[in-house]
Design a protein around this motif. Structure first.
Motif, PDB file in Angstrom:
ATOM      1  N   ASP A 188      -2.037   3.006  -4.542  1.00 55.79           N
ATOM      2  CA  ASP A 188      -1.058   4.257  -4.808  1.00 55.79           C
ATOM      3  C   ASP A 188      -1.681   5.503  -3.950  1.00 55.79           C
ATOM      4  OD1 ASP A 188       0.233   3.122  -6.854  1.00 55.79           O
ATOM      5  OD2 ASP A 188      -1.625   3.375  -8.382  1.00 55.79           O
ATOM      6  N   GLY A 189      -2.854   5.428  -3.264  1.00 52.52           N
ATOM      7  CA  GLY A 189      -3.282   6.465  -2.321  1.00 52.52           C
ATOM      8  C   GLY A 189      -3.948   7.375  -2.876  1.00 52.52           C
ATOM      9  N   ALA A 190      -4.934   6.961  -3.919  1.00 48.96           N
ATOM     10  CA  ALA A 190      -6.121   7.732  -4.693  1.00 48.96           C
ATOM     11  C   ALA A 190      -7.257   8.023  -3.779  1.00 48.96           C
ATOM     12  CB  ALA A 190      -6.462   6.991  -5.754  1.00 48.96           C
ATOM     13  N   THR A 198      -1.991  -4.589   9.902  1.00 50.10           N
ATOM     14  CA  THR A 198      -1.690  -6.001   9.463  1.00 50.10           C
ATOM     15  C   THR A 198      -2.965  -6.020   8.351  1.00 50.10           C
ATOM     16  OG1 THR A 198      -3.152  -6.500  11.152  1.00 50.10           O
ATOM     17  CG2 THR A 198      -0.854  -6.866  11.210  1.00 50.10           C
ATOM     18  N   ARG A 199      -2.974  -6.799   7.277  1.00 47.27           N
ATOM     19  CA  ARG A 199      -4.070  -7.052   6.399  1.00 47.27           C
ATOM     20  C   ARG A 199      -4.572  -5.639   5.838  1.00 47.27           C
ATOM     21  NH1 ARG A 199      -5.246 -10.878  10.193  1.00 47.27           N
ATOM     22  NH2 ARG A 199      -7.075  -9.960  10.760  1.00 47.27           N
ATOM     23  N   VAL A 200      -3.837  -4.837   5.213  1.00 48.55           N
ATOM     24  CA  VAL A 200      -4.430  -3.568   4.511  1.00 48.55           C
ATOM     25  C   VAL A 200      -5.175  -3.853   3.510  1.00 48.55           C
ATOM     26  CG1 VAL A 200      -3.849  -1.348   3.536  1.00 48.55           C
ATOM     27  CG2 VAL A 200      -2.475  -2.109   5.679  1.00 48.55           C
ATOM     28  N   ALA A 201      -6.431  -3.513   3.446  1.00 44.65           N
ATOM     29  CA  ALA A 201      -7.247  -3.779   2.421  1.00 44.65           C
ATOM     30  C   ALA A 201      -7.006  -2.654   1.141  1.00 44.65           C
ATOM     31  CB  ALA A 201      -8.779  -3.909   2.888  1.00 44.65           C
ATOM     32  N   ASP A 202      -7.858  -3.025   0.021  1.00 46.62           N
ATOM     33  CA  ASP A 202      -7.507  -2.223  -1.091  1.00 46.62           C
ATOM     34  C   ASP A 202      -8.103  -0.707  -1.081  1.00 46.62           C
ATOM     35  OD1 ASP A 202      -6.084  -4.036  -2.452  1.00 46.62           O
ATOM     36  OD2 ASP A 202      -7.623  -4.958  -3.387  1.00 46.62           O
ATOM     37  N   GLY A 203      -9.231  -0.712   0.001  1.00 48.86           N
ATOM     38  CA  GLY A 203     -10.041   0.668   0.105  1.00 48.86           C
ATOM     39  C   GLY A 203     -10.638   0.690   1.107  1.00 48.86           C
ATOM     40  N   TYR A 204     -10.940   1.813   1.677  1.00 51.46           N
ATOM     41  CA  TYR A 204     -11.656   2.186   3.104  1.00 51.46           C
ATOM     42  C   TYR A 204     -12.534   3.205   3.063  1.00 51.46           C
ATOM     43  CZ  TYR A 204      -8.261  -0.914   5.076  1.00 51.46           C
ATOM     44  OH  TYR A 204      -7.359  -2.304   5.643  1.00 51.46           O
ATOM     45  N   TRP A 205     -13.741   3.273   3.576  1.00 46.59           N
ATOM     46  CA  TRP A 205     -14.586   4.005   3.617  1.00 46.59           C
ATOM     47  C   TRP A 205     -14.324   5.295   4.442  1.00 46.59           C
ATOM     48  CZ3 TRP A 205     -18.375   3.934   0.412  1.00 46.59           C
ATOM     49  CH2 TRP A 205     -19.191   3.126  -0.090  1.00 46.59           C
ATOM     50  N   PRO A 254       0.746  -1.399   0.100  1.00 49.46           N
ATOM     51  CA  PRO A 254      -0.087   0.014  -0.196  1.00 49.46           C
ATOM     52  C   PRO A 254       0.728   1.232   0.040  1.00 49.46           C
ATOM     53  CG  PRO A 254       0.341  -0.679   2.479  1.00 49.46           C
ATOM     54  CD  PRO A 254       1.063  -1.868   1.340  1.00 49.46           C
ATOM     55  N   ALA A 255       0.074   2.422  -0.077  1.00 44.20           N
ATOM     56  CA  ALA A 255       0.813   3.724  -0.170  1.00 44.20           C
ATOM     57  C   ALA A 255       0.686   4.169   1.080  1.00 44.20           C
ATOM     58  CB  ALA A 255       0.021   4.662  -1.268  1.00 44.20           C
ATOM     59  N   MET A 256       1.681   3.540   1.960  1.00 47.14           N
ATOM     60  CA  MET A 256       1.977   3.856   3.102  1.00 47.14           C
ATOM     61  C   MET A 256       3.366   3.808   3.652  1.00 47.14           C
ATOM     62  SD  MET A 256      -1.463   2.170   5.165  1.00 47.14           S
ATOM     63  CE  MET A 256      -2.970   2.450   4.749  1.00 47.14           C
ATOM     64  N   SER A 257       3.725   4.433   4.650  1.00 45.19           N
ATOM     65  CA  SER A 257       5.076   4.165   5.300  1.00 45.19           C
ATOM     66  C   SER A 257       5.581   2.774   5.313  1.00 45.19           C
ATOM     67  CB  SER A 257       5.429   4.891   6.690  1.00 45.19           C
ATOM     68  OG  SER A 257       6.582   4.575   7.133  1.00 45.19           O
ATOM     69  N   PRO A 258       6.812   2.531   4.580  1.00 44.94           N
ATOM     70  CA  PRO A 258       7.182   1.126   4.838  1.00 44.94           C
ATOM     71  C   PRO A 258       7.357   0.637   5.992  1.00 44.94           C
ATOM     72  CG  PRO A 258       8.747   2.474   3.002  1.00 44.94           C
ATOM     73  CD  PRO A 258       7.717   3.546   3.958  1.00 44.94           C
TER      74      PRO A 258
END
Length: 306
Positions: A285-287, A259-266, A250-254
């Protein structure tokens, strides 16, 4: 350093069909307090430029000085020409970063999505370039839609609008390792923002609708048994604060501890452009886009303030 905006200006709440409802007990963005640091008259307008004291940024008052859309390189060339002639009596003009342009976005007003009573002129309610390349796809760069506030990426040979900016101290600073476990291990503290996040899997193990996401996070409070009962669904600015544009998938700090970051969050923020949709963070990508509230397409993620 550019001020990190963690509150939106949203003042109304809407159900899944887009009908306005009372905010009390809804768990939506507008139910919660706003940032007292944002003044009622935010901008200082001069003849040709506008200073935003909240961020320290100076913007062209004319939000369309190039008059026509330009590709990414031509946008840079145009601004270099502005600096060569000291346009508006100043040098140091450049394309804004993604974070900088996002500070202007309103989540209460659209067409254009700028704060109420803004002093800008010739704002085109369409796509504007940023200087920020997409880390995963370097032939693309981020743009922001000034009609509604969407953040997405486009090919650099595409043509979008140009809005020059000057900053006194550069873009948003970053912390190499901002994450820290909260002392009670009830969440994960981001020291940059003061936000404490649950593990992404805490609120939902499957995609849910928007109302289900709001309800799932409310359930975290019932399960807390009297400790930290202020979990809620984050607004879209809080979700966006997790994005590291120098990472992907994901587009987050290395160094992030999730854990278990999903593709999209409300988010808890409705899209006033179309109130049957709510704002969503796409983590690849962080869109920043929207999702149809009634469809179970995204996940819930709880947050609370210290």
């Amino acid at each position: 350093m550019v001020h990190t905006l963690l509150y939106t200006d949203q003042t109304r709440c809407y159900d899944e069909s887009g009908i306005e409802i009372p905010c009390a007990g809804s768990g939506q963005d507008a139910e919660f307090k706003k940032d007292h640091r944002i003044p009622a008259e935010r901008f200082h307008a001069m003849t040709d430029v506008v200073l935003d004291p909240l961020t320290g940024l100076t913007w062209c008052r004319n939000a369309n000085p190039a008059e026509f859309p330009l590709d990414w390189q031509a946008a840079h060339d145009f601004i270099n020409e502005m600096n060569g002639v000291r346009a508006f009596g100043r040098s140091g003009w450049r394309l804004p970063s993604r974070s900088e342009l996002f500070t202007l976005i309103s989540h209460e007003i659209f067409n254009p999505a700028l704060p109420k009573d803004h002093p800008f002129e010739n704002v085109f309610p369409g796509y504007y370039w940023t200087c920020t390349s997409c880390y995963r796809l370097p032939d693309q760069a981020w743009y922001i839609h000034l009609g509604g506030g969407r953040i997405y990426r486009g090919m650099k040979h595409g043509s979008y609008m140009v809005w020059p900016v000057i900053s006194p101290g550069g873009e948003l600073s970053s912390v190499e390792d901002p994450w820290s476990l909260d002392v009670d291990r009830q969440g994960i503290l981001d020291r940059r923002t003061g936000l404490t996040w649950g593990q992404p899997s805490d609120a939902a193990r499957r995609p849910v609708s928007w109302q289900e996401a709001l309800d799932r996070v409310k359930a975290m409070n019932r399960k807390a048994a009297g400790r930290y009962t202020d979990w809620r669904l984050p607004n879209i600015r809080e979700l966006e604060s997790l994005v590291d544009i120098n990472s992907h998938s994901p587009a987050m700090s290395p160094n992030h501890p999730f854990t278990r970051v999903a593709d999209g969050y409300w988010s808890s923020t409705t899209s006033v452009y179309e109130p049957s949709y709510a704002w969503v963070l796409y983590t690849l990508d962080g869109a920043i886009g929207v999702g149809y509230k009634a469809k179970p397409d995204f996940f819930a993620w709880g947050v609370r303030r210290r």
